[in-house]
Design a protein around this motif. Structure first.
Motif, PDB file in Angstrom:
ATOM      1  N   LYS A   2     -36.956  18.767   9.519  1.00 27.47           N
ATOM      2  CA  LYS A   2     -37.785  18.834  10.721  1.00 27.47           C
ATOM      3  C   LYS A   2     -37.104  19.735  11.736  1.00 27.47           C
ATOM      4  O   LYS A   2     -35.889  19.721  11.874  1.00 27.47           O
ATOM      5  CB  LYS A   2     -37.983  17.445  11.314  1.00 27.47           C
ATOM      6  CG  LYS A   2     -38.777  16.547  10.407  1.00 27.47           C
ATOM      7  CD  LYS A   2     -39.016  15.216  11.044  1.00 27.47           C
ATOM      8  CE  LYS A   2     -39.587  14.314   9.990  1.00 27.47           C
ATOM      9  NZ  LYS A   2     -40.787  13.719  10.259  1.00 27.47           N
ATOM     10  N   MET A   3     -37.918  20.505  12.424  1.00 21.10           N
ATOM     11  CA  MET A   3     -37.418  21.396  13.462  1.00 21.10           C
ATOM     12  C   MET A   3     -38.201  21.108  14.735  1.00 21.10           C
ATOM     13  O   MET A   3     -39.415  20.947  14.704  1.00 21.10           O
ATOM     14  CB  MET A   3     -37.624  22.859  13.065  1.00 21.10           C
ATOM     15  CG  MET A   3     -37.161  23.830  14.117  1.00 21.10           C
ATOM     16  SD  MET A   3     -37.308  25.558  13.607  1.00 21.10           S
ATOM     17  CE  MET A   3     -39.056  25.716  13.431  1.00 21.10           C
ATOM     18  N   TYR A   4     -37.471  21.045  15.845  1.00 21.64           N
ATOM     19  CA  TYR A   4     -38.073  20.818  17.152  1.00 21.64           C
ATOM     20  C   TYR A   4     -37.719  22.005  18.034  1.00 21.64           C
ATOM     21  O   TYR A   4     -36.545  22.352  18.167  1.00 21.64           O
ATOM     22  CB  TYR A   4     -37.548  19.520  17.765  1.00 21.64           C
ATOM     23  CG  TYR A   4     -37.724  18.343  16.851  1.00 21.64           C
ATOM     24  CD1 TYR A   4     -38.930  17.651  16.807  1.00 21.64           C
ATOM     25  CD2 TYR A   4     -36.697  17.935  16.005  1.00 21.64           C
ATOM     26  CE1 TYR A   4     -39.106  16.576  15.952  1.00 21.64           C
ATOM     27  CE2 TYR A   4     -36.863  16.861  15.152  1.00 21.64           C
ATOM     28  CZ  TYR A   4     -38.063  16.185  15.126  1.00 21.64           C
ATOM     29  OH  TYR A   4     -38.234  15.123  14.276  1.00 21.64           O
ATOM     30  N   ILE A   5     -38.722  22.629  18.623  1.00 22.96           N
ATOM     31  CA  ILE A   5     -38.525  23.807  19.464  1.00 22.96           C
ATOM     32  C   ILE A   5     -38.831  23.448  20.906  1.00 22.96           C
ATOM     33  O   ILE A   5     -39.837  22.792  21.178  1.00 22.96           O
ATOM     34  CB  ILE A   5     -39.436  24.970  19.011  1.00 22.96           C
ATOM     35  CG1 ILE A   5     -39.079  25.398  17.586  1.00 22.96           C
ATOM     36  CG2 ILE A   5     -39.332  26.148  19.976  1.00 22.96           C
ATOM     37  CD1 ILE A   5     -40.022  26.433  16.994  1.00 22.96           C
ATOM     38  N   SER A   6     -37.978  23.888  21.802  1.00 24.42           N
ATOM     39  CA  SER A   6     -38.278  23.758  23.231  1.00 24.42           C
ATOM     40  C   SER A   6     -38.020  25.093  23.914  1.00 24.42           C
ATOM     41  O   SER A   6     -37.185  25.884  23.469  1.00 24.42           O
ATOM     42  CB  SER A   6     -37.480  22.627  23.883  1.00 24.42           C
ATOM     43  OG  SER A   6     -36.106  22.863  23.790  1.00 24.42           O
ATOM     44  N   VAL A   7     -38.756  25.327  24.988  1.00 26.37           N
ATOM     45  CA  VAL A   7     -38.711  26.611  25.689  1.00 26.37           C
ATOM     46  C   VAL A   7     -38.199  26.386  27.107  1.00 26.37           C
ATOM     47  O   VAL A   7     -38.624  25.456  27.793  1.00 26.37           O
ATOM     48  CB  VAL A   7     -40.115  27.262  25.711  1.00 26.37           C
ATOM     49  CG1 VAL A   7     -40.098  28.566  26.490  1.00 26.37           C
ATOM     50  CG2 VAL A   7     -40.601  27.489  24.288  1.00 26.37           C
ATOM     51  N   ASN A   8     -37.286  27.276  27.529  1.00 24.74           N
ATOM     52  CA  ASN A   8     -36.724  27.261  28.887  1.00 24.74           C
ATOM     53  C   ASN A   8     -36.245  25.868  29.293  1.00 24.74           C
ATOM     54  O   ASN A   8     -36.520  25.394  30.387  1.00 24.74           O
ATOM     55  CB  ASN A   8     -37.725  27.817  29.897  1.00 24.74           C
ATOM     56  CG  ASN A   8     -38.033  29.270  29.633  1.00 24.74           C
ATOM     57  OD1 ASN A   8     -37.222  29.996  29.076  1.00 24.74           O
ATOM     58  ND2 ASN A   8     -39.211  29.704  30.022  1.00 24.74           N
ATOM     59  N   GLU A  48     -36.554  34.539  28.896  1.00 20.55           N
ATOM     60  CA  GLU A  48     -37.092  33.285  28.394  1.00 20.55           C
ATOM     61  C   GLU A  48     -36.221  32.860  27.224  1.00 20.55           C
ATOM     62  O   GLU A  48     -35.650  33.692  26.526  1.00 20.55           O
ATOM     63  CB  GLU A  48     -38.544  33.457  27.966  1.00 20.55           C
ATOM     64  CG  GLU A  48     -39.454  33.783  29.137  1.00 20.55           C
ATOM     65  CD  GLU A  48     -40.906  33.868  28.735  1.00 20.55           C
ATOM     66  OE1 GLU A  48     -41.367  32.982  27.995  1.00 20.55           O
ATOM     67  OE2 GLU A  48     -41.558  34.817  29.164  1.00 20.55           O
ATOM     68  N   PHE A  49     -36.131  31.553  27.031  1.00 20.95           N
ATOM     69  CA  PHE A  49     -35.288  30.989  26.001  1.00 20.95           C
ATOM     70  C   PHE A  49     -36.109  30.070  25.116  1.00 20.95           C
ATOM     71  O   PHE A  49     -36.990  29.379  25.596  1.00 20.95           O
ATOM     72  CB  PHE A  49     -34.200  30.105  26.618  1.00 20.95           C
ATOM     73  CG  PHE A  49     -33.286  30.809  27.568  1.00 20.95           C
ATOM     74  CD1 PHE A  49     -32.010  31.130  27.174  1.00 20.95           C
ATOM     75  CD2 PHE A  49     -33.692  31.140  28.851  1.00 20.95           C
ATOM     76  CE1 PHE A  49     -31.152  31.771  28.044  1.00 20.95           C
ATOM     77  CE2 PHE A  49     -32.848  31.778  29.721  1.00 20.95           C
ATOM     78  CZ  PHE A  49     -31.567  32.097  29.329  1.00 20.95           C
ATOM     79  N   ALA A  50     -35.776  30.032  23.865  1.00 19.29           N
ATOM     80  CA  ALA A  50     -36.294  28.991  22.981  1.00 19.29           C
ATOM     81  C   ALA A  50     -35.110  28.513  22.147  1.00 19.29           C
ATOM     82  O   ALA A  50     -34.292  29.316  21.700  1.00 19.29           O
ATOM     83  CB  ALA A  50     -37.406  29.520  22.088  1.00 19.29           C
ATOM     84  N   ILE A  51     -35.015  27.217  22.020  1.00 23.71           N
ATOM     85  CA  ILE A  51     -33.971  26.629  21.195  1.00 23.71           C
ATOM     86  C   ILE A  51     -34.629  25.768  20.139  1.00 23.71           C
ATOM     87  O   ILE A  51     -35.775  25.348  20.290  1.00 23.71           O
ATOM     88  CB  ILE A  51     -32.985  25.778  22.025  1.00 23.71           C
ATOM     89  CG1 ILE A  51     -33.709  24.668  22.783  1.00 23.71           C
ATOM     90  CG2 ILE A  51     -32.171  26.652  22.949  1.00 23.71           C
ATOM     91  CD1 ILE A  51     -32.799  23.701  23.522  1.00 23.71           C
ATOM     92  N   PHE A  52     -33.897  25.520  19.067  1.00 26.53           N
ATOM     93  CA  PHE A  52     -34.394  24.545  18.114  1.00 26.53           C
ATOM     94  C   PHE A  52     -33.292  23.563  17.754  1.00 26.53           C
ATOM     95  O   PHE A  52     -32.116  23.889  17.778  1.00 26.53           O
ATOM     96  CB  PHE A  52     -35.004  25.190  16.865  1.00 26.53           C
ATOM     97  CG  PHE A  52     -34.033  25.740  15.859  1.00 26.53           C
ATOM     98  CD1 PHE A  52     -33.418  24.909  14.932  1.00 26.53           C
ATOM     99  CD2 PHE A  52     -33.767  27.094  15.804  1.00 26.53           C
ATOM    100  CE1 PHE A  52     -32.543  25.419  13.991  1.00 26.53           C
ATOM    101  CE2 PHE A  52     -32.908  27.613  14.869  1.00 26.53           C
ATOM    102  CZ  PHE A  52     -32.281  26.773  13.954  1.00 26.53           C
ATOM    103  N   SER A  53     -33.732  22.366  17.480  1.00 24.18           N
ATOM    104  CA  SER A  53     -32.856  21.355  16.899  1.00 24.18           C
ATOM    105  C   SER A  53     -33.445  21.025  15.535  1.00 24.18           C
ATOM    106  O   SER A  53     -34.634  21.233  15.285  1.00 24.18           O
ATOM    107  CB  SER A  53     -32.758  20.126  17.794  1.00 24.18           C
ATOM    108  OG  SER A  53     -34.027  19.588  18.039  1.00 24.18           O
ATOM    109  N   ALA A  54     -32.578  20.544  14.668  1.00 25.98           N
ATOM    110  CA  ALA A  54     -33.008  20.283  13.297  1.00 25.98           C
ATOM    111  C   ALA A  54     -32.485  18.929  12.839  1.00 25.98           C
ATOM    112  O   ALA A  54     -31.428  18.474  13.265  1.00 25.98           O
ATOM    113  CB  ALA A  54     -32.496  21.385  12.375  1.00 25.98           C
ATOM    114  N   GLY A  59     -29.296  13.614   8.351  1.00 27.98           N
ATOM    115  CA  GLY A  59     -28.919  13.405   9.738  1.00 27.98           C
ATOM    116  C   GLY A  59     -29.520  14.404  10.693  1.00 27.98           C
ATOM    117  O   GLY A  59     -30.280  15.297  10.310  1.00 27.98           O
ATOM    118  N   ASP A  60     -29.146  14.253  11.948  1.00 32.86           N
ATOM    119  CA  ASP A  60     -29.603  15.115  13.035  1.00 32.86           C
ATOM    120  C   ASP A  60     -28.513  16.149  13.302  1.00 32.86           C
ATOM    121  O   ASP A  60     -27.368  15.795  13.562  1.00 32.86           O
ATOM    122  CB  ASP A  60     -29.855  14.263  14.277  1.00 32.86           C
ATOM    123  CG  ASP A  60     -30.466  15.041  15.422  1.00 32.86           C
ATOM    124  OD1 ASP A  60     -30.428  16.288  15.402  1.00 32.86           O
ATOM    125  OD2 ASP A  60     -30.990  14.397  16.353  1.00 32.86           O
TER     126      ASP A  60
END
Length: 164
Positions: A2-8, A48-54, A59-60
């Protein structure tokens, strides 16, 4: 996976700075930014920024990827990728392709016409030298230490990786 993207996401400026300071292998420009620089970039809306967590069955992995981009000018439909990097914790899972595809899809939907990007060689990032070619950016110019690319967004074809 799973990938979660957030911006700024201002809450992750410290982690974003850590990623720019420490990530070498999957870092297309190896630009380094302090927390103060990143906060100013967000506050003045220059970038602008976008990051992802996986996360996966094991695990996380936390925040492990980052893209920083900016318009060429205030009224521009052309954007430039300033930084694209990913922690070695998630290398080899193709999550970088899912991430960039999601970002490009959103930029295209928002009316961006062209994206430019650079690869700047360092002592440790040779494994990503061909990354932009793999995602169908056009090589515009190259020399011994850098490559310049562009992608005309009308040519962009979203590629879904349904296992992420």
């Amino acid at each position: 996976m799973k990938m979660y993207i957030s911006v700024n996401d201002r809450d992750n400026v410290e982690r974003i700075s850590q990623l720019t300071q420490k990530t070498n292998q999957f870092n297309l420009t190896t630009r380094r930014y302090s927390e103060e620089q990143l906060t100013q970039m967000i506050d003045y809306k220059q970038y602008e920024f976008a990051i992802f967590s996986a996360a996966d069955f094991f695990g996380d992995y936390g925040v492990t990827g980052l893209i920083i981009f900016k318009p060429h000018s205030d009224d521009s439909d052309d954007y430039e990728i300033d930084t694209l990097l990913m922690s070695c914790r998630v290398i080899g899972r193709n999550i970088e392709f899912k991430f960039i595809n999601e970002i490009l899809k959103k930029l295209k939907k928002n009316g961006i016409k062209k994206i430019s990007a650079n690869y700047l060689r360092s002592n440790k990032n040779e494994q990503v030298e061909g990354f932009f070619e793999k995602i169908k950016f056009n090589l515009i110019k190259k020399n011994a230490i850098s490559k310049n690319y562009e992608l005309i967004m009308n040519d962009f074809k979203y590629q879904d990786l349904n296992y992420i």
